[in-house]
Motif scaffolding. Structure first.
Motif, PDB file in Angstrom:
ATOM      1  N   ILE A 172       0.828  -1.120  -0.083  1.00 60.03           N
ATOM      2  CA  ILE A 172      -0.090   0.136   0.048  1.00 60.03           C
ATOM      3  C   ILE A 172       0.916   1.356  -0.063  1.00 60.03           C
ATOM      4  O   ILE A 172       0.487   2.266  -0.790  1.00 60.03           O
ATOM      5  N   VAL A 173       1.819   1.188   0.886  1.00 56.04           N
ATOM      6  CA  VAL A 173       2.692   2.456   0.942  1.00 56.04           C
ATOM      7  C   VAL A 173       3.830   2.715   0.286  1.00 56.04           C
ATOM      8  O   VAL A 173       4.059   3.840  -0.544  1.00 56.04           O
ATOM      9  N   ARG A 174       4.504   1.490  -0.126  1.00 53.58           N
ATOM     10  CA  ARG A 174       5.542   1.777  -1.063  1.00 53.58           C
ATOM     11  C   ARG A 174       5.296   1.757  -2.489  1.00 53.58           C
ATOM     12  O   ARG A 174       5.707   2.598  -3.557  1.00 53.58           O
ATOM     13  N   PHE A 175       4.331   0.633  -2.902  1.00 51.73           N
ATOM     14  CA  PHE A 175       4.064   0.376  -4.219  1.00 51.73           C
ATOM     15  C   PHE A 175       2.755   0.950  -4.578  1.00 51.73           C
ATOM     16  O   PHE A 175       2.415   0.710  -6.043  1.00 51.73           O
ATOM     17  N   ARG A 176       2.018   1.472  -3.945  1.00 50.63           N
ATOM     18  CA  ARG A 176       0.764   2.258  -4.186  1.00 50.63           C
ATOM     19  C   ARG A 176      -0.256   1.385  -4.560  1.00 50.63           C
ATOM     20  O   ARG A 176      -0.884   1.559  -5.484  1.00 50.63           O
ATOM     21  N   VAL A 177      -0.188   0.128  -4.222  1.00 50.36           N
ATOM     22  CA  VAL A 177      -1.143  -0.954  -4.659  1.00 50.36           C
ATOM     23  C   VAL A 177      -2.322  -0.621  -3.945  1.00 50.36           C
ATOM     24  O   VAL A 177      -2.434  -0.294  -2.629  1.00 50.36           O
ATOM     25  N   ASN A 178      -3.725  -0.707  -4.649  1.00 50.12           N
ATOM     26  CA  ASN A 178      -4.888  -0.681  -3.803  1.00 50.12           C
ATOM     27  C   ASN A 178      -5.001  -1.478  -2.612  1.00 50.12           C
ATOM     28  O   ASN A 178      -4.572  -2.499  -2.690  1.00 50.12           O
ATOM     29  N   PRO A 179      -5.398  -0.664  -1.663  1.00 51.39           N
ATOM     30  CA  PRO A 179      -5.683  -1.502  -0.301  1.00 51.39           C
ATOM     31  C   PRO A 179      -6.400  -2.526  -0.255  1.00 51.39           C
ATOM     32  O   PRO A 179      -6.156  -3.957   0.338  1.00 51.39           O
ATOM     33  N   VAL A 180      -7.502  -2.817  -1.143  1.00 53.51           N
ATOM     34  CA  VAL A 180      -8.342  -3.945  -1.284  1.00 53.51           C
ATOM     35  C   VAL A 180      -7.438  -5.037  -1.840  1.00 53.51           C
ATOM     36  O   VAL A 180      -7.550  -5.996  -1.261  1.00 53.51           O
ATOM     37  N   ILE A 181      -6.687  -5.042  -2.877  1.00 47.93           N
ATOM     38  CA  ILE A 181      -5.880  -5.654  -3.753  1.00 47.93           C
ATOM     39  C   ILE A 181      -4.800  -6.283  -2.637  1.00 47.93           C
ATOM     40  O   ILE A 181      -4.381  -7.522  -2.528  1.00 47.93           O
ATOM     41  N   SER A 182      -4.319  -5.291  -1.968  1.00 54.49           N
ATOM     42  CA  SER A 182      -3.220  -5.642  -0.993  1.00 54.49           C
ATOM     43  C   SER A 182      -3.420  -6.696   0.043  1.00 54.49           C
ATOM     44  O   SER A 182      -3.009  -7.644   0.461  1.00 54.49           O
ATOM     45  N   LEU A 183      -4.723  -6.246   0.815  1.00 55.54           N
ATOM     46  CA  LEU A 183      -5.067  -6.973   1.970  1.00 55.54           C
ATOM     47  C   LEU A 183      -5.750  -8.626   1.475  1.00 55.54           C
ATOM     48  O   LEU A 183      -5.549  -9.646   2.161  1.00 55.54           O
ATOM     49  N   VAL A 184      -6.275  -8.590   0.171  1.00 58.76           N
ATOM     50  CA  VAL A 184      -6.419 -10.074  -0.403  1.00 58.76           C
ATOM     51  C   VAL A 184      -5.065 -10.710  -0.647  1.00 58.76           C
ATOM     52  O   VAL A 184      -5.261 -11.943  -0.354  1.00 58.76           O
ATOM     53  N   LEU A 185      -4.359 -10.280  -1.234  1.00 63.78           N
ATOM     54  CA  LEU A 185      -3.150 -11.047  -1.384  1.00 63.78           C
ATOM     55  C   LEU A 185      -2.390 -11.374   0.037  1.00 63.78           C
ATOM     56  O   LEU A 185      -1.812 -12.333   0.279  1.00 63.78           O
ATOM     57  N   ALA A 186      -2.375 -10.421   1.037  1.00 66.72           N
ATOM     58  CA  ALA A 186      -1.992 -10.800   2.280  1.00 66.72           C
ATOM     59  C   ALA A 186      -2.750 -12.119   2.906  1.00 66.72           C
ATOM     60  O   ALA A 186      -2.138 -13.068   3.413  1.00 66.72           O
ATOM     61  N   SER A 187      -4.081 -12.089   2.725  1.00 68.22           N
ATOM     62  CA  SER A 187      -4.961 -13.262   3.144  1.00 68.22           C
ATOM     63  C   SER A 187      -4.364 -14.634   2.244  1.00 68.22           C
ATOM     64  O   SER A 187      -4.430 -15.654   2.910  1.00 68.22           O
ATOM     65  N   VAL A 188      -4.233 -14.435   0.952  1.00 71.67           N
ATOM     66  CA  VAL A 188      -3.973 -15.807   0.082  1.00 71.67           C
ATOM     67  C   VAL A 188      -2.565 -16.018   0.765  1.00 71.67           C
ATOM     68  O   VAL A 188      -2.302 -17.181   0.998  1.00 71.67           O
ATOM     69  N   TYR A 189      -1.673 -15.199   0.912  1.00 69.48           N
ATOM     70  CA  TYR A 189      -0.344 -15.660   1.288  1.00 69.48           C
ATOM     71  C   TYR A 189      -0.203 -16.369   2.900  1.00 69.48           C
ATOM     72  O   TYR A 189       0.155 -17.504   2.962  1.00 69.48           O
ATOM     73  N   LEU A 190      -1.196 -15.638   3.567  1.00 68.91           N
ATOM     74  CA  LEU A 190      -1.298 -16.288   4.958  1.00 68.91           C
ATOM     75  C   LEU A 190      -1.705 -17.756   4.975  1.00 68.91           C
ATOM     76  O   LEU A 190      -1.524 -18.478   5.468  1.00 68.91           O
ATOM     77  N   GLY A 191      -3.032 -17.925   4.133  1.00 66.39           N
ATOM     78  CA  GLY A 191      -3.684 -19.347   4.067  1.00 66.39           C
ATOM     79  C   GLY A 191      -2.960 -20.253   3.467  1.00 66.39           C
ATOM     80  O   GLY A 191      -2.709 -21.241   3.909  1.00 66.39           O
ATOM     81  N   LEU A 192      -1.889 -19.722   2.569  1.00 69.56           N
ATOM     82  CA  LEU A 192      -1.180 -20.970   1.919  1.00 69.56           C
ATOM     83  C   LEU A 192      -0.145 -21.116   2.677  1.00 69.56           C
ATOM     84  O   LEU A 192       0.330 -22.358   2.966  1.00 69.56           O
ATOM     85  N   ALA A 193       0.489 -20.047   3.514  1.00 67.20           N
ATOM     86  CA  ALA A 193       1.771 -20.236   4.190  1.00 67.20           C
ATOM     87  C   ALA A 193       1.429 -21.259   5.518  1.00 67.20           C
ATOM     88  O   ALA A 193       2.459 -21.946   5.818  1.00 67.20           O
ATOM     89  N   VAL A 194       0.404 -21.053   6.023  1.00 68.13           N
ATOM     90  CA  VAL A 194      -0.009 -21.974   7.139  1.00 68.13           C
ATOM     91  C   VAL A 194      -0.556 -23.213   6.930  1.00 68.13           C
ATOM     92  O   VAL A 194      -0.936 -24.012   7.790  1.00 68.13           O
TER      93      VAL A 194
END
Length: 475
Positions: A21-43
């Motif tokens: 969100i801050v450094r690469f100016r990615v939309n917050p909605v996309i950023s939070l979904v990507l974070a959720s995807v990473y967390l789900g797969l990582a655990v």
């Protein structure tokens, strides 16, 4: 997977979202979904379960608050179109006088006007505050700027139907009536105390008019629905004598005709007030376990806000016409879309964190005492806000992280919601759209805005958590 691995992956997911969100100016909605995807797969949830968790979390939060947010924003858009805000400020000035205006306008914005989308409320009310600032005295600009900033940000996170308060209530499973009652109990003293603290600081030399106000700033007058700059203090135009007697002329005729045609202010706000009273009544019935089915139905938040929306449409249609009401509804739908999606992905993150098992891991840590968990909640939301720069986004993200932990802490979820909201107010700064709007619309330098907005809202954040902690010992 070990507890340490779950904690590390959760931290990586949140930090990655902030960085996007801050450094690469990615939309917050996309950023939070990507974070959720990473967390789900990582655990180790797997692809299918991760997608199911994300979509399920989105749907669950929409079931809780989707219609509430839409109805609230639509009501606010229609009230805005009717000119109710301008008229309310005029009424407050005439009733309480210019010296008390920072408090009265702050309380009005922080409570009654929270159905209006934040940016719209700010753009409409800030020019009015700028015009009225000279009437307060030497520190008029400083006091009005601080009052506006404190009221806008506190209202959105504490006051139903502010969009962040609705999202917090939904994510933490707080009954909306309870959020309304506790939010009002908190927001009113927070606004009053915070404005008083800032006024004290300004009078002790914290504000330098030469350096903190932008004297080259000349805002364009809002020619639609407003009088000239001295409209609140100008004398009537001279009267003319005719054979039938003395008659008003010029602008006096315009003012008299406008006052005759305008719908009374209490009538315009009556539907919104009615809906809030119904929600409050429903909460009281639940608290005292009173069985009144008809009032319980009307007190259901969705029904209460629907009644308010229908009433607002009917009242304003008689005042400004059907065409303007339809235009306001179209604007409201546009504004509510981004809020709904952002709130939904906050639910997705909460569901993924819960599925990862973070609630069980941190439950014992948080339940060690009563006060400490609230401070930790406040600190998490504050750090997220400093990084992301959005009050609403940081509150929603903090609530999403805390939702799975709430049952293990042993505190009433409404206290966690209020603590997350308080933390998300800390350090509103140059990454915030609100900061720049207040800086430009109120004629402040950047230095001045850092004082009135950043310091002012941070004071409110600290005042709020100091008020919430004693509440945790009582409830």
């Amino acid at each position: 997977m070990s507890d340490i691995a779950v904690l590390i992956n959760t931290a990586v997911a949140v930090l990655a979202a902030v960085l996007l969100i801050v450094r690469f100016r990615v939309n917050p909605v996309i950023s939070l979904v990507l974070a959720s995807v990473y967390l789900g797969l990582a655990v180790g949830l797997g692809v299918e379960e991760t997608v199911k968790t994300i979509t399920g979390g989105f749907g669950e939060i929409m079931v809780d608050v989707g219609l509430l947010i839409a109805f609230g924003v639509l009501m606010g858009s229609i009230l805005n179109q009717s000119g109710a805000i301008r008229r309310l400020v005029e009424h407050l000035l005439k009733t309480f006088g210019p010296k008390r205006l920072p408090y009265t306008m702050g309380l009005a914005i922080g409570t009654l006007l929270q159905s209006i989308f934040l940016d719209v409320l700010l753009v409409i009310s800030a020019p009015l505050a700028r015009k009225l600032a000279p009437r307060i005295g030497k520190l008029g600009t400083a006091r009005m700027a601080a009052a506006m900033a404190i009221a806008l940000e506190c209202g959105i996170v504490f006051t139903v139907p502010g969009v962040a308060s609705l999202a917090l209530a939904g994510l933490l499973n707080v009954p909306l009536g309870k959020m309304l009652l506790f939010g009002l109990l908190l927001v009113i003293p927070t606004i009053i105390i915070s404005i008083a603290v800032m006024t004290f600081l300004f009078r002790r030399g914290f504000w330098n008019e030469a350096r903190d106000e932008d004297h080259t700033f000349v805002a364009e007058e809002d020619s639609e629905g407003e009088e000239p700059e001295n409209y609140l203090q100008s004398a009537p135009a001279p009267a003319t004598s005719t054979a039938s007697g003395t008659q008003p002329s010029g602008s006096a005729v315009t003012v008299i005709e406008r006052e005759r045609k305008e719908t009374p202010l209490i009538v315009l706000f009556a539907p919104l007030l009615t809906s809030l009273l119904l929600i409050g009544a429903g909460a009281l019935l639940e608290i005292f376990e009173i069985d009144l089915p008809w009032l319980q139905l009307l007190g259901e938040p969705v029904i209460a806000l629907l009644i308010g929306l229908i009433g607002t449409c009917l009242v304003t249609r008689a005042s400004i016409g059907q065409q303007k009401v339809e235009a306001a509804i179209a604007v409201g739908f546009k504004e509510s879309g981004q809020i709904l999606i952002l709130t939904g992905v906050g639910g997705s993150l909460a569901a993924t964190v819960k599925a990862a098992g973070l609630g069980d891991i941190l439950g014992g840590f948080f339940s060690a005492s009563t006060v400490a968990p609230l401070l930790v909640v406040w600190a998490i939301a504050a750090m997220l806000h400093i990084a992301v720069g959005s009050v609403t986004l940081s509150a929603i993200t903090a609530a999403g992280l805390l939702a799975p932990i709430a049952p293990a802490i042993g505190l009433d979820p409404v206290l966690l919601a209020l603590a997350a909201g308080a933390g998300s107010l800390f350090m509103v700064h140059v990454t915030s759209n609100t900061f720049w709007l207040l800086q430009s619309l109120l004629g402040q330098s950047v230095r001045g805005a850092l004082k009135s907005v950043t310091v002012g809202v941070s004071v409110a954040s600290v005042v709020a958590i100091l008020l919430i902690m004693p509440m945790s010992l009582l409830f």
